[in-house]
Design an enzyme around this catalytic site. Structure first.
Site, PDB file in Angstrom:
ATOM      1  N   GLY A 137     -10.839  65.436  74.055  1.00 26.54           N
ATOM      2  CA  GLY A 137     -11.099  64.027  74.250  1.00 26.54           C
ATOM      3  C   GLY A 137     -12.310  63.767  75.125  1.00 26.54           C
ATOM      4  O   GLY A 137     -12.724  64.616  75.923  1.00 26.54           O
TER       5      GLY A 137
ATOM      6  N   HIS B 213      -5.994  63.425  81.974  1.00 26.15           N
ATOM      7  CA  HIS B 213      -5.934  62.324  81.017  1.00 26.15           C
ATOM      8  C   HIS B 213      -5.393  61.062  81.682  1.00 26.15           C
ATOM      9  O   HIS B 213      -4.768  60.229  81.039  1.00 26.15           O
ATOM     10  CB  HIS B 213      -5.055  62.703  79.820  1.00 26.15           C
TER      11      HIS B 213
ATOM     12  N   ASP C 139       2.294  56.596  74.537  1.00 26.85           N
ATOM     13  CA  ASP C 139       1.310  55.538  74.728  1.00 26.85           C
ATOM     14  C   ASP C 139       1.645  54.274  73.957  1.00 26.85           C
ATOM     15  O   ASP C 139       0.820  53.380  73.813  1.00 26.85           O
ATOM     16  CB  ASP C 139      -0.092  56.024  74.354  1.00 26.85           C
ATOM     17  N   GLY C 140       2.876  54.187  73.450  1.00 25.10           N
ATOM     18  CA  GLY C 140       3.367  52.946  72.866  1.00 25.10           C
ATOM     19  C   GLY C 140       2.816  52.584  71.505  1.00 25.10           C
ATOM     20  O   GLY C 140       2.891  51.421  71.116  1.00 25.10           O
TER      21      GLY C 140
ATOM     22  N   THR D 266      11.877  66.078  70.201  1.00 23.59           N
ATOM     23  CA  THR D 266      10.739  65.744  69.344  1.00 23.59           C
ATOM     24  C   THR D 266      11.265  65.390  67.957  1.00 23.59           C
ATOM     25  O   THR D 266      12.471  65.401  67.703  1.00 23.59           O
ATOM     26  CB  THR D 266       9.766  66.925  69.215  1.00 23.59           C
ATOM     27  N   MET D 267      10.341  65.140  67.033  1.00 23.26           N
ATOM     28  CA  MET D 267      10.703  64.827  65.659  1.00 23.26           C
ATOM     29  C   MET D 267      11.498  65.945  65.002  1.00 23.26           C
ATOM     30  O   MET D 267      12.254  65.714  64.052  1.00 23.26           O
ATOM     31  CB  MET D 267       9.448  64.545  64.845  1.00 23.26           C
TER      32      MET D 267
END
Length: 618
Positions: free
Chosen positions: A97, A261, A443-444, A537-538
């Site tokens: 990033g 971050h 982060d919504g 998690t997923m």
């Protein structure tokens, strides 16, 4: 020094630190509390930018304007050395990033990085841009490409998929995941990647410039990363362009274990003198690396963005004196902006333990000249520079469907189209729910991200052929990579591409073939995401449903899909209150983990939609 073995893309941290709070003096310990003041109540921070939307690209153009040795490929946000002909050596690539400047593009230059890929502010670059950098640099460096990857889920996924795509295209490429953060070293996937990546940029770049093989350069990265550890503190947070500060710190307090971050630390502690703060930080690092009297180290003081030079010099003095008192030899001290966090007022210290068998060789690599201007050494300025793109280097991996696999009948094609439509519509209907679940420890934007994916799928199925499901899954993988972005895009893209390859190798369209594709997707997500079922998690929904499906194969199809749908629901519900061991949620306090995981709930939503669609047509 305990060694940790490593394989490509595997995390290889130094010693596990455990609970960092246990070593803190009781007088400075505080429980990590949830900041009750909403970000919307804090004023937006002013910055010298043109716009939040253009700041990343403007930054890259400014970098190449000030360094004529560099070349910008603007459509891919890639910065490279200026190519002329094949060097025959290994190229070294970094990236991640933006907002961490000078990391990583500032370290591009002869004897260091050959190229860097920039994402958005604190966001992993998309797979396609990483693949472009690998492909372009391989064209001019036939010795191969080494990709250094920070230990963050988005980077692991997007850089990992780019490496896999490059390998399919015949490119000689390897990747090494770097993570040396002490504060997060107890996480299942290891510590976060901090400023130690810059050490590796220098050492690997220098070794590659000497003509070492890809295996030799990769082995250096793996070995040396076992001897590095970083810990940081801050007095004030940063703010993303156009936004308010990310958190608040009370006067007289500091955050210990901050990330790059904009994350707060794992503990709030009282602010002491520079000597006391350096002693606290170095004490943790020395313990983490098992350093004792007689050992030798190099130290890197990383300015997180808003720390004055006066403070940095004082910190450097205290580091030197602390190590002298411990009778640990300080061979080199590097100070400055290495991997910042926008304007965060703080610093990190990274120590590299110079074990006797490595000391001389590693110091020679660190001392080798480089033209990378951000490395704390002078570099010559040469004529040249410019902006352009080398579009001819792009790999068209969408053609890598080497086998189409089984085909579907007309009725089966119609069912597949209906399943994709139903699943997409269900995700769109639940945008607000998924955003809310994601706001506590993410982060919504989970709902918004999946909505973009869903809308793209709905557009795709209007005209796309459903005859070969392996091709459909591959196309969905590319859509996820292109339209979702970030960590979620990487996860879904990797899972779908793995499922596609499994179906492409199948002999017929039966339950066993689809189960194999399902299993392949789960394994790919786990491999690059670093998570397993039970980590919140997923995968908790995806794997639970898969197990139920396998265990109920003896039932009729309607009962079978109902059992799998119920299992997906259970998998999502059980994530409520789980302690996250992987992914972004693992970096925040467990106080935020009271509700279901957004990724797991999303999987339950689209799986149930698919199973209900199948059940209605039976």
């Amino acid at each position: 020094m305990k060694k940790v073995s490593a394989t490509p893309y595997s995390f290889h941290p130094a010693l596990k630190f455990g609970d960092i709070d246990r070593a803190l003096p009781e007088r400075v310990k505080e429980c990590l509390s949830v900041n009750s003041k909403m970000a919307s109540d804090r004023p937006v921070t002013n910055k010298f930018i043109n716009s939040p939307e253009s700041c990343v690209d403007d930054n890259l153009r400014g970098l190449v304007a000030s360094n004529p040795l560099l070349h910008l490929h603007p459509q891919h946000r890639v910065v490279t050395v200026r190519p002329t002909e094949d060097t025959g050596k290994v190229a070294v690539i970094g990236g991640g990033g933006s907002g961490h400047e000078p990391f990583a593009a500032g370290f591009v230059g002869e004897g260091m990085l050959d190229g860097a890929v920039a994402g958005g502010i604190f966001a992993s670059p998309p797979t396609g841009n990483v693949l472009y950098a690998i492909t372009h640099l391989y064209k001019y460096n036939s010795g191969g490409v080494l990709v250094l990857i920070g230990n963050y889920t988005g980077d692991r996924l997007n850089f990992g998929k780019a490496i896999e795509k490059a390998k399919i295209a015949g490119i000689k490429v390897e990747g090494v995941i770097v993570g040396e953060d002490v504060a997060s070293s107890h996480n299942k996937t290891g510590g976060r990647g901090m400023c130690a990546e810059v050490y590796l940029y220098k050492m690997c770049g220098a070794l590659a410039a000497q003509g070492a093989s890809l295996e030799e350069v990769r082995n250096l990265a793996v070995e040396s990363s076992n001897y590095m550890a970083t810990l940081g503190v801050c007095l004030s947070p940063c703010s993303l362009p156009g936004q308010a500060p990310l958190f608040e710190i009370s006067r007289g307090m500091m955050e210990l274990g901050v990330g790059v971050h904009g994350e707060a630390g794992i503990s709030k502690v009282e602010l002491g003198t520079a000597r006391e703060v350096v002693s606290l930080v170095l004490g943790k690092i020395v313990e983490h690396l098992n350093l004792t009297s007689g050992h030798s180290v190099t130290a890197m003081v990383n300015n997180l963005g808003g720390t004055s030079i006066l403070e940095m010099n004082i910190i450097s003095k205290e580091i030197k004196e602390y190590l002298e008192n411990k009778q640990i030899t300080l061979e080199r001290l590097y100070s400055g902006h290495m991997k910042s966090s926008l304007e965060m007022h703080g610093f990190q210290i990274c120590l590299l333990h110079l074990a006797p068998e490595h000391a001389a060789g590693w110091l020679r690599l660190l001392d080798t000249d480089t033209s990378a201007l951000a490395w704390p050494a002078p570099a010559p300025v040469r004529a040249g520079g410019g902006v352009g793109d080398y579009e001819d280097a792009t790999v068209q991996t969408s053609d890598e469907k080497v086998a189409t696999g089984p085909s579907l009948s007309s009725s089966e094609q119609s069912l597949l189209r209906d399943c994709l439509k139903t699943a997409s519509e269900a995700l769109i209907q639940n945008v607000e729910l998924l955003n809310r679940l994601d706001s506590g420890c993410g982060d919504g934007d989970c709902g918004n991200t999946l909505k973009r994916f869903s809308l793209a799928i709905l557009e795709y199925i209007r005209t796309a052929s459903m005859e070969y499901p392996s091709n459909v899954l591959w196309d969905l993988s590319e859509i996820a990579e292109r339209d979702m972005g970030g960590t979620s895009g990487g996860i879904y893209s990797l899972g779908l591409s793995a499922a596609s390859q499994a179906l492409a190798s199948a002999n017929c369209n039966d339950v066993a073939s689809w189960l194999l594709a399902w299993d392949s997707a789960t394994r790919a997500i786990s491999k690059y995401g670093g998570a397993e079922p039970g980590d919140r998690t997923m995968l908790d929904s995806l794997q639970t449903a898969a197990v139920a499906f396998k265990e109920n194969l003896s039932l009729d199809m309607k009962s079978l899909v109902r059992a799998a749908a119920d299992a997906a629901e259970r998998g999502a519900v059980t994530t409520a209150g789980m302690t996250a061991s992987a992914g972004r949620a693992s970096y925040v306090s467990s106080a935020y983990h009271g509700d279901e995981d957004a990724g797991a709930r999303a999987v339950a939503i689209w799986l149930q939609a698919i199973f209900n669609c199948i059940s209605k047509q039976l």
